[in-house]
Scaffold this active site. Structure first.
Site, short mmCIF file in Angstrom:
data_model
loop_
_atom_site.label_atom_id
_atom_site.label_comp_id
_atom_site.label_asym_id
_atom_site.label_seq_id
_atom_site.Cartn_x
_atom_site.Cartn_y
_atom_site.Cartn_z
N HIS A 209 3.81 3.44 12.50
CA HIS A 209 2.70 4.28 12.99
C HIS A 209 3.14 5.24 14.09
CE1 HIS A 209 -0.79 1.56 11.36
NE2 HIS A 209 0.27 1.51 10.59
N GLU B 61 -5.21 0.83 2.72
CA GLU B 61 -4.95 -0.28 3.63
C GLU B 61 -5.06 0.19 5.07
OE1 GLU B 61 -2.95 -3.29 6.09
OE2 GLU B 61 -2.43 -1.18 5.93
N GLU B 62 -4.61 1.42 5.32
CA GLU B 62 -4.53 1.92 6.70
C GLU B 62 -5.88 2.37 7.24
OE1 GLU B 62 -2.14 1.35 8.41
OE2 GLU B 62 -0.24 1.51 7.36
N ASP C 260 6.47 1.49 7.01
CA ASP C 260 5.13 0.95 6.69
C ASP C 260 4.50 1.81 5.61
OD1 ASP C 260 2.73 -0.37 6.71
OD2 ASP C 260 2.11 0.33 8.66
N ASP D 31 -0.59 4.24 0.90
CA ASP D 31 -1.11 5.19 1.92
C ASP D 31 -0.36 5.02 3.23
OD1 ASP D 31 -2.36 2.64 2.15
OD2 ASP D 31 -4.01 3.48 3.31
N HIS E 52 0.83 -1.21 0.00
CA HIS E 52 0.00 0.00 0.00
C HIS E 52 0.86 1.26 0.00
CE1 HIS E 52 0.61 0.71 4.40
NE2 HIS E 52 0.62 -0.61 4.46
ZN LIG Z 1 1.18 -1.38 6.33
#
Ligand SMILES: [Zn+2]
Length: 376
Positions: free
Chosen positions: A349, A134-135, A100, A69, A67
């Site tokens: 994150h 995805e997030e 990520d 995003d 992903h």
């Molecule tokens: Zn991810």
């Protein structure tokens, strides 16, 4: 700035693609992939942009998935550098999405570039399935692309997801499955009234507690060699009017189970209902299933990953199914073997998200070796 993977990761981080905005990341990928013979198809569903890029039409099909995003930055003043201006300090690349998962996407692209330079007429096909959803809620991303592929009979044999699976060094952990996730909103009804007249009320909090206690203590299963035991967690309890002297009319409880392949959603619902009924509750319950469990046992994909990691990192990865859900839950039901292998997840994150720059090239080499093992 010496490596192609690092350069591409930086270019991706410089685009502030806060979920579900792709911010032009996929256009950059399309340019790179078209140059090495991929046919690129942009699939837009509502506000989400997805990319399905494929090179070749024969089976077997190895699809890299990921992903573009990223999650929001959090307080900017607590970042040591701008999250969307990639910066290298002490051998680390800093920026939102560094771990990520923009580094993995960069590693996939450069792995394909080197592999195709060596093996222009590889067997089977290579694909990249990239989403920008995805997030967040993940309803217009991978799941819709998979629906589209299924409808036209396009089958993924092996899916390699670049989610940051590693714990302290690249390749130490590979995820070969994920637990299922099922949640519920439970409303327990009573009769509201004055606390001084207990014979005229029916306290839903008192009624709820023994039943919730039993649910929390219940042994759903014992797990198995790949999955920890299924766990039940209450995440919210709301009841009451905010004053001392009123018994509320109902209590609302949210809970979630992360479950193994030893049990299924139907059995979980049935057992929950039996426990609630045993306690003679008056209730409504609404379930939502956000992912079914899946497991990819030893086979061509797992073997290729183990060998590639041994070759480039000198370690044997441990196969795990822990952690939250991932887009693998949408790909696995098609029958594909699904594996997650990506950078170290320690800072994902978080503020000051980062990745070790040496890990980028190592990851790209691991991906390239997997292409060689599976498609030559
Ligand atoms: Zn991810």
């Amino acid at each position: 700035m010496n490596s192609a993977t690092l350069q591409l990761a930086c270019d991706l981080i410089a685009r502030p693609s806060i979920t579900p905005d792709d911010a032009g990341c996929q256009d950059m990928l399309i340019e790179r992939l078209q140059a090495i013979g991929f046919e690129c198809e942009t699939m837009v569903f509502d506000d989400v942009t997805n990319l399905w890029a494929r090179r070749g039409s024969a089976a077997p099909l190895l699809a890299f998935a990921g992903h573009t995003d990223v999650v929001p930055t959090g307080p900017l003043e607590q970042w040591h550098s701008n999250p969307f201006e990639p910066e290298i300090r002490d051998g680390m690349l800093y920026g939102r999405g560094a771990a990520d998962m923009k580094s993995s996407i960069a590693a996939m692209v450069t792995a394909c570039e080197r592999f195709i330079e060596q093996h222009a007429d590889h067997r089977g096909s290579i694909a990249l399935l990239i989403t920008s959803d995805e997030e967040a809620i993940a309803i217009n991303g991978t799941v819709r692309v998979i629906e589209t592929l299924e409808a036209r009979g396009e089958k993924i044999d092996w899916a390699l997801i670049g989610e940051p699976s590693s714990q302290s060094q690249v390749g130490d952990v590979v995820k070969n499955g994920r637990r299922g996730s099922i949640g519920a909103k439970l409303v327990i009804n009573g009769i509201q009234g004055h606390v001084a007249y207990p014979h005229k009320v029916d306290n839903p909090i008192h009624r709820a507690m023994p039943a919730l206690h039993e649910l929390a203590r219940h042994e759903w299963d014992q797990g198995n060699s790949f999955f920890p035991p299924t766990s039940f967690q209450i995440s919210n309890i709301n009841a009451g009017t905010g004053v001392h002297n009123v018994v509320p009319g109902h209590a609302e409880v949210l809970f979630n189970l992360r479950y193994s392949t030893e049990i299924d959603a139907h059995k979980i619902m049935e057992t929950t209902r039996a426990i609630l009924d045993k306690h003679e509750l008056d209730y409504q319950i609404d379930w939502s299933i956000s992912g079914y469990p899946f497991l990819t046992p030893e086979g061509a994909l797992v073997n290729a990953a183990q060998q590639a990691i041994m070759q480039h990192a000198g370690i044997t990865p441990s196969l795990e199914t822990t952690g939250g859900t991932s887009d693998g839950r949408f790909i696995a039901p098609t029958g594909a073997q699904v594996l997650e292998l990506g950078p170290v997840n320690e800072s994902i994150h978080k503020l000051n998200e980062h990745v070790n720059i040496d890990d980028l090239e190592q990851l790209s080499k691991i991906y390239e070796s997997m292409l060689e093992k599976l498609l030559t």
